[in-house]
Write a protein that holds these residues in place. Structure first.
Motif: not given
Length: 306
Positions: A83-89, A93-94
């Motif tokens: 999901n591109r709305d979720v940021k790379i960091p 982290s996850f």
């Protein structure tokens, strides 16, 4: 006496080496110093126990809730939608936290239109995103593999020109597999159990057979709610995959279904589902290809009645 002491020393040394090797392998998986579990074992030490996480925003808002549920339910693989709305960091982290718990995270996406050549640009964009992400992620932040859920049989074109859709689907699969190979990432796909009823145009080969040959592994959507029925609809693919040296994860459904109560464990609940899966495991374990279960999907699974 000397020979006994020498034997004991060799035995002790062998044990120390074995323990050190096992510890290193476990650490390599946990800290991500290998790109995937398959690098060490070919497949997980224990069969796959996976779930789909379609709402990727949960890794940003409730990452510990997802991981705690995974740990409590012995989940060792998460199919996480990109999901591109979720940021790379947030992804990094996850995955770091998941790897620390020996949970693999596969990047997942797909839609029925991905079976058509006209969607190649969308597919390329998805793979481009993965390539950029993997290049900038630390070893313990990388995705372990790619998981596809395309299902062109639900696209309107399937009813209009099925042969053309199958041919276009093949082309897209070959493109995806080639890109994944260049990234050195295993690629798996969800397939309905009845796909062996359809043939590759101009061939006697079943579509499912072609797909099993192309992908590293397959998740067979054996959506039924009894052990006998689940094994019955999955056994042919299990047998074929075994001959080809491929692996199969058997998928079951927990969402409420309009197709009928027999499709899902929604009505029966989690305890009944677990009992049925144990029975399926006994039956399916005769196939070398059997590699565990995938439960669709996280949100509905966690709300199943106990």
């Amino acid at each position: 006496m000397k020979s006994k002491r020498g034997y004991r020393f060799i035995l002790l040394l062998s044990c120390l080496i074995l323990c050190a090797s096992t510890a290193c392998s476990s650490k390599a998986i946990a800290d991500g110093s290998v790109d995937s579990y398959a690098t060490i074992h070919g497949k997980l030490d224990v069969p796959v126990r996976a779930t789909w996480v379609w709402d990727t925003t949960q890794i940003r808002s409730n990452p510990q809730e997802v991981l705690n549920y995974a740990t409590a339910n012995k989940i060792n693989t998460i199919y996480l939608q990109m999901n591109r709305d979720v940021k790379i960091p947030d992804y990094k982290s996850f995955i770091r936290q998941a790897r620390a718990k020996n949970i693999a995270v596969d990047v997942m996406d797909g839609r029925s239109a991905w079976g058509l050549t006209e969607s190649r640009e969308q597919i390329a964009s998805f793979l481009d995103w993965i390539e950029v992400y993997q290049a900038q992620a630390l070893p313990n932040e990388k995705f372990a593999g790619i998981h596809l859920d395309i299902e062109p049989h639900v696209h309107p074109q399937w009813k209009i020109n099925q042969a053309s859709v199958i041919t276009q689907w093949q082309g897209n699969v070959e493109y995806i597999v080639e890109r994944a190979s260049r990234m050195k990432m295993p690629v798996a796909a969800d397939l309905p159990f009845w796909l062996d009823n359809y043939k590759i145009p101009g061939s006697t080969m079943a579509v499912s057979s072609w797909m099993i040959r192309k992908f590293d592994s397959i998740t067979i959507m054996a959506y039924r709610d009894t052990a006998a029925a689940i094994y019955s609809v999955a056994k042919d693919e299990l047998a074929e995959a075994a001959l080809l040296g491929k692996t199969i994860s058997i998928a079951v459904e927990t969402k409420q279904s309009k197709e009928g109560d027999f499709i899902t464990f929604y009505e029966e609940g989690s305890a009944y589902m677990e009992a049925q899966l144990k029975l399926v495991e006994k039956m399916a374990s005769v196939h070398a290809s059997f590699n565990g279960f995938s439960v669709h999907e996280y949100t509905s699974w966690k709300t199943l009645k106990k």
